[in-house]
Design a protein around this motif. Structure first.
Motif, short mmCIF file in Angstrom:
data_model
loop_
_atom_site.label_atom_id
_atom_site.label_comp_id
_atom_site.label_asym_id
_atom_site.label_seq_id
_atom_site.Cartn_x
_atom_site.Cartn_y
_atom_site.Cartn_z
N THR A 132 1.04 -1.09 0.00
CA THR A 132 -0.08 -0.02 -0.03
C THR A 132 0.81 1.14 -0.06
N ASN A 140 1.23 5.29 1.06
CA ASN A 140 0.25 6.27 1.67
C ASN A 140 0.87 7.57 1.23
N ARG A 152 -4.45 6.96 -0.04
CA ARG A 152 -3.93 5.58 0.07
C ARG A 152 -4.47 4.58 -0.98
N ILE A 188 -7.85 -1.25 -0.07
CA ILE A 188 -7.60 -0.28 0.86
C ILE A 188 -9.07 -0.10 1.61
N ILE A 215 -4.41 7.85 7.42
CA ILE A 215 -3.00 7.73 7.58
C ILE A 215 -2.28 7.82 8.88
#
Length: 198
Positions: free
Chosen positions: A4, A6, A55, A60, A65
């Motif tokens: 992922t 961010n 994100r 997700i 965050i």
């Protein structure tokens, strides 16, 4: 995509963090990724703090965050870099626009704008963390409009991404109306041309 990504976009009202978030969301969709974008406007119309979380990844579940989880923090103004630095992950990258926008509290003498913010952040940076300062406003003006700071910042960040340039270009065409496409494309390219990677 296993990891992922961010991204935190932090600035003040009028600096284009929301449009930058829209572009990143568009790019993620074009890459076939799941994406969540969360915007906190605050007193944006009065020059207040604005933060956008982006994100993107395979799946997700939350747009938020947490502290120490941001792969990228793009600070459109120096004080915002200081404010949101705790979100940066170890091994993350912070790109700071060399710009100071004096808050109302400083103007009326209720607070002091800190000196040497970028230097302090570099000293305090955790091992493996990259902190870079660029004059995004100057590059935006060279692109044709000071309001293109956001695309300069995104262009600089793109140097660290695995996203193909063609996808970025498609996203720019999709997000901006035709009359604004060229100046924003130039701003993006100027951001890429900052040579911030050794």
């Amino acid at each position: 995509m296993n990891k992922t990504i961010n991204i935190v976009l932090a600035g003040v009202g009028g600096q284009g963090t929301l449009v930058a978030g829209k572009l990143l969301g568009t790019i993620a969709v074009k890459m076939g990724w799941d994406v969540k974008v969360s915007e906190v406007h605050g007193m944006s119309q009065r020059g207040g703090s604005v933060i956008t979380y982006v994100r993107m990844g395979e799946k997700i579940y939350s747009p938020v965050i947490e502290q120490g989880m941001a792969d990228f923090v793009l600070a459109f103004e120096e004080l915002e870099a200081l404010r949101w630095a705790p979100l940066l992950a170890t091994g993350g990258t912070m790109i700071i626009n060399k710009k100071q926008i004096i808050p109302v509290t400083v103007k009326i003498g209720k607070a002091v704008y800190p000196d040497g913010i970028v230097e302090e952040l570099k000293k305090a940076g955790r091992k493996g963390t990259t902190i870079i300062e660029i004059d995004a406003e100057k590059l935006a003006v060279e692109s044709g409009n000071v309001r293109c700071v956001n695309m300069v910042m995104i262009g600089a960040m793109s140097l660290f991404s695995q996203i193909p340039d063609a996808v970025w270009q498609e996203g720019l065409l999709e997000v901006f109306p035709e009359k604004l496409q060229e100046m924003n494309r130039i701003a993006f390219e100027k951001g890429k041309g900052t040579h911030i990677i050794d």
